[in-house]
Design an enzyme around this catalytic site. Structure first.
Site, PDB file in Angstrom:
ATOM      1  N   VAL A 508       1.555  18.328   1.325  1.00 13.59           N
ATOM      2  CA  VAL A 508       2.939  17.863   1.356  1.00 13.59           C
ATOM      3  C   VAL A 508       3.862  19.073   1.216  1.00 13.59           C
ATOM      4  O   VAL A 508       3.697  19.874   0.301  1.00 13.59           O
ATOM      5  CB  VAL A 508       3.222  16.869   0.209  1.00 13.59           C
ATOM      6  CG1 VAL A 508       4.647  16.335   0.329  1.00 13.59           C
ATOM      7  CG2 VAL A 508       2.227  15.728   0.228  1.00 13.59           C
ATOM      8  N   ASP A 618      -3.576   1.880  -5.497  1.00 14.30           N
ATOM      9  CA  ASP A 618      -3.710   3.207  -6.092  1.00 14.30           C
ATOM     10  C   ASP A 618      -2.544   3.471  -7.042  1.00 14.30           C
ATOM     11  O   ASP A 618      -1.885   4.497  -6.957  1.00 14.30           O
ATOM     12  CB  ASP A 618      -3.800   4.273  -4.999  1.00 14.30           C
ATOM     13  CG  ASP A 618      -4.454   5.555  -5.516  1.00 14.30           C
ATOM     14  OD1 ASP A 618      -5.024   5.525  -6.627  1.00 14.30           O
ATOM     15  OD2 ASP A 618      -4.378   6.581  -4.826  1.00 14.30           O
TER      16      ASP A 618
END
Ligand SMILES: *[C@@H]1O[C@H](CO)[C@@H](O)[C@H](O)[C@H]1NC(C)=O
Ligand SMILES: *[C@@H]1O[C@H](CO)[C@@H](O)[C@H](O)[C@H]1NC(C)=O
Ligand SMILES: *[C@@H]1O[C@H](CO)[C@@H](O)[C@H](O)[C@H]1NC(C)=O
Ligand SMILES: *[C@@H]1O[C@H](CO)[C@@H](O)[C@H](O)[C@H]1NC(C)=O
Ligand SMILES: *[C@@H]1O[C@H](CO)[C@@H](O)[C@H](O)[C@H]1NC(C)=O
Length: 833
Positions: A508, A618
């Site tokens: 990222v 998650d």
């Protein structure tokens, strides 16, 4: 900025109830038949006694006239188990042993053969089959003519009170056996599922398969004899199978090896297997010299094999330095093996991965390779500590194809342990930051695809690839499609220094668009099939979900096979980074409660905001991001699914999620419901209270797993003993009590006993009220407030399919897209296409 940079390891806290451990009680097999066939006396081999054929705790169901015991006329020398080969039992007609089975389950069946010739029989000329009542183990077996010994090892799941082991001579021939073993092994030695490398799906049903061990190797280390192994296995050296020994080197480690409780143990493989490895030897200091280390094996065409790779990071000096890939034949088995993540963020920890490979009809080769990761900037490296190749006996030509994704769901226990093998924890964690600017609500209405149910099921693939302009507006549900060039520019050509997070999916980057808007750019590895699915899931979900407490997707790029997602930038990073492991300022109890409430709203909306519940799968503190006002947003929807009535075409039984947060019931039953998110959220609540990692292998055993540890104290009514010292004195007892009760309910063993996210939200709001309550007077107020809240929750639930949910003053205020539309319109302008 540095404190926002998230280490790879810290983002993936590892699994579940798995604690690291060092010492274990020796395994004692319930069934342990060791027979020196044809011998009149017991034979001791190392520390085990093989009984004479004549002593009978088993029975030999054979007519007397077909039975002969013969003795080798020559002395046998230099064979390890030579004393087992002095005699043999010969069967001139069909014969069988019957072994009472004390404990049903998986057993090793080992058959020892030494074909010597004596006056009566030339054993080298024998030809026969061996079978159990359920399966053929050896079919038309013929010993090698050069009189070498052979040990055939099978493992079979025996579900009868007796094992009938039959020897059936071929026509005009006879059968023989020198020694045999029928020994219990732990049932979790073979898991039910493995990843099928041919089609990247989950192979199921291994528990019921008979497996024949064809290769078992201790990479980079010495040969191990049965006496060196708790299950009396033999581990050979790998050197002769290496096809390019010049790119491989031996490595070893003298310290202790950890096992992962519940997943690995000396029965999976002894420490000595893990303490040596064959490592990819770098050719030069340049990153271009990329090669694979490959081992080549003979195998039977058309058969399927279970390939178990044993790993243990004995080469790294620190976590998160070793990334590599594994191949079986030319198929990619795993794109990105990250041992730090797989082994609970610890070095020297034993793990394994299971794969199934089906060989084509024309190939007798099975190769296993370890090769460099193709992520940029990662030094070529890779290790393999041990390797087992087991033939699936019932596969092969004409076999009923098993293990397709449609096959029956096997025993669940396997899946629990299968996690390490199967889960490529795809939860890609990213750190998103966002610069929020005020804008007018009206604008947001001009383009936002608010349709929740109206969201088309348009898939990425179905989109024509030449659309590079905005696909926004009321008919476009996938957000903005960026051109690759624009993102290259925004991220300074994917500058490594701009990386703000790394995960299994990719990296990222921080990015700045031409109009100075900050974005977070998540770039996936284009080769990962798993990545592709998550990429689609995330785009499709996030494009139709808009909520103030869910992170917003700005757009994506799928040009040149890229998989890039562009999100709003979340200035303050992850919740996790504010709790521990950084020097960010402390959050007080009210701030923490607000963050919990915000994330609970986001999740509540996911569960109830559309016709079908969406399960995040998650939930963890690293997936809760904070904007500059510390407002919480739930992120990372790559694993999310609609449920519980799953779309039947997308059934996936691979248990996914993050260690430490995973719902134990989901493991047991493999049934996904919203209550799994509730469990994970309960773990997050504890994390917020205690400010420590959910799995911390450096702590004493009983403290490793936060959920277990916290519940232990809560059950005693002493949870206040373990709260974050920085806030301990500031929490009002009532607020703490309410919060602790909520945690406890979320962590209930059974999903049905857990509250809904709506209830959790309500309770957290209440805990905040209790904290903020000024005096005994305000108790009445908070009760009023509770009644009010409760009716709002009710309304909320009734809203059903209304898009922008939220509780308490929610509706339009909760829309986060205000700034988004601005970003969007400027994008269109600045790109000028
Ligand atoms: C074979 O074993 C039987 C006992 O099972 C014994 O009585 C017999 O003497 C043995 N024969 C030979 C040739 O060793
Ligand atoms: C690696 O170790 C094995 C077993 O100890 C040995 O046979 C082999 O020669 C070693 N290889 C190298 C390259 O040192
Ligand atoms: C295997 O065990 C034998 C006997 O205990 C021992 O001498 C030998 O060193 C062991 N081998 C290894 C590689 O540990
Ligand atoms: C490693 O082997 C795989 C499969 O055969 C192949 O696709 C890949 O290109 C190889 N990598 C290198 C660096 O040789
Ligand atoms: C199988 O392996 C052998 C030895 O490495 C090689 O010569 C042969 O070409 C391989 N066959 C196939 C079909 O790959």
């Amino acid at each position: 900025m540095a404190n926002r940079k998230l280490g790879f390891g810290s983002l993936f806290s590892l699994i579940l109830i798995l604690n690291l451990r060092n010492s274990v009680a020796a395994f004692v097999p319930a069934d342990n038949y060791l027979i020196d066939c044809g011998s009149l006396t017991d034979t001791k081999v190392d520390d085990r006694v093989f009984e004479a054929d004549s002593s009978r705790s088993w029975s030999l169901n054979t007519p007397k006239d077909v039975l002969t015991n013969i003795t080798n006329p020559n002395s046998v020398s230099s064979l390890t188990s030579s004393s087992l080969y002095l005699n043999a039992r010969v069967f001139t007609g069909p014969s069988s042993y019957s072994f009472p089975i004390k404990q049903q389950g998986r057993h090793f069946i080992r058959l020892y053969f030494f074909p010597f010739d004596n006056q009566q029989f030339k054993l080298t000329t024998s030809q026969f089959s061996v079978s159990t009542q359920d399966n053929t183990l050896l079919s038309n077996f013929q010993p090698r003519p050069d009189s070498t010994t052979a040990v055939k090892e099978f493992s079979a799941n025996i579900n009868h009170d007796n094992l009938i082991l039959s020897f059936i001579p071929g026509s005009n021939s006879f059968a023989f056996v020198s020694a045999l073993e029928v020994v219990s092994v732990p049932n979790n030695l073979i898991l039910d599922t493995a990843q099928n490398v041919n089609n990247q799906q989950t192979y199921q049903g291994l528990s019921n398969q008979v497996l024949e061990t064809v290769y078992r190797l201790n990479m980079g280390g010495p040969k191990l004899l049965p006496v060196n192994d708790t299950l009396w296995r033999t581990w050979n050296t790998d050197g002769v199978y290496l096809i390019n020994a010049n790119v491989a080197k031996n490595v070893s480690y003298a310290g202790d090896i950890n096992y992962v409780d519940g997943a690995t143990s000396p029965e999976i493989a002894p420490k000595i297997v893990y303490s040596t490895a064959t490592e990819l030897a770098s050719q030069s200091s340049t990153l271009d010299a990329r090669v694979n280390v490959t081992w080549m094996f003979k195998a039977d065409s058309s058969f399927s094999y279970l390939v178990r790779m044993h790993f243990c990071d004995i080469v790294s000096k620190a976590l998160n330095n070793l990334y590599f890939r594994a191949y079986i034949n030319s198929w990619s088995a795993s794109n990105n093996i990250d041992l730090s993540t797989l082994s609970a963020n610890s070095l020297h920890t034993a793990i394994f991965m299971d794969f199934v490979v089906g060989l084509p009809a024309e190939s007798n080769n099975l190769s296993v390779s370890i090769g460099p990761s193709d992520s940029a900037g990662i030094a070529p490296d890779g290790i393999l500590n041990g390797l087992e190749i087991m033939k699936i006996s019932n596969s092969g030509p004409g076999a009923v194809v098993e293990g397709s994704s449609k096959s029956k769901i096997g025993p669940i226990l396997g899946a629990v342990f299968g996690v390490l093998a199967l889960v490529i924890i795809a939860a890609v964690v990213f750190c998103l930051f966002r610069r929020r600017k005020k804008a007018k609500k009206q604008q947001s209405k001009t383009w936002l695809p608010f349709s929740i149910n109206g969201g088309t099921s348009q898939s990425l693939a179905s989109r024509t690839s030449n659309i590079t302009t905005a696909t926004s507006g009321k008919n476009g549900n996938l957000g903005y499609r960026f051109s690759f060039v624009v993102l290259q520019e925004a991220t300074n050509n994917f500058d490594e220094n701009w990386v703000i997070g790394v995960g299994g999916f990719g990296k990222v980057y921080k990015g700045v668009l031409r109009d100075e808007t900050k974005v977070a750019v998540k770039r996936g590895n284009p080769k990962s099939q798993q990545g592709l699915n998550e990429f689609r899931t995330e785009i499709e979900l996030l494009s139709r979900l808009r909520h103030r407490h869910l992170v917003s997707l700005i757009g994506y790029c799928d040009e040149r096979n890229e998989m890039i997602l562009v999100y709003e930038y979340m200035e303050k990073g992850t919740l996790k980074s504010h709790l521990y492991g950084s020097d960010l300022p402390n959050l007080n109890w009210e701030q923490r409660l607000e963050i919990c409430i915000g994330s609970a709203r986001g999740l509540h909306y996911l569960h109830t905001g559309s016709a079908k519940a969406i399960i995040h799968r998650d939930v963890k503190s690293a997936n809760i991001l904070l904007d500059e006002n510390l407002m919480a947003k739930v992120a990372d929807f790559g694993l999310s699914k609609t449920g519980p009535e799953l779309d039947q075409t997308h059934v996936s039984t691979a248990v996914k999620g993050s260690f430490g947060y995973l719902d134990p019931e989901y493991f047991r039953r493999q049934q996904l419901t919203e209550k799994s998110d509730v469990y994970s959220f309960g773990v997050v609540l504890l994390e917020v209270l205690c400010a420590r990692p959910v799995i911390d292998p450096t702590l004493p055993r009983e403290m490793v797993n936060l959920a277990e540890w916290g519940m232990k104290w809560q059950k005693r009514g002493d949870l206040d003993q373990i709260i974050d010292a920085r806030i301990a004195g500031t929490i009002k007892p009532d607020s703490l009590r309410k919060f602790a009760e909520t945690v406890e309910k979320c962590l209930a063993d059974f999903g049905v006993e857990r509250p809904t996210m709506g209830d959790v939200l309500w309770n957290l709001e209440y805990a905040l009220q209790l904290q903020e309550a000024q005096s005994p007077d305000s108790e009445a107020n908070s009760i009023n407030r509770i009644v009010e809240l409760s009716s709002q929750v009710q309304n909320m639930n009734n809203l059903g399919t209304v898009a922008e949910g939220g509780i308490a003053n929610s509706s339009l205020n909760d829309l986060s897209d205000v700034s988004m539309s601005r970003v969007f319109s400027q994008l269109i302008k600045s790109e000028g296409r």
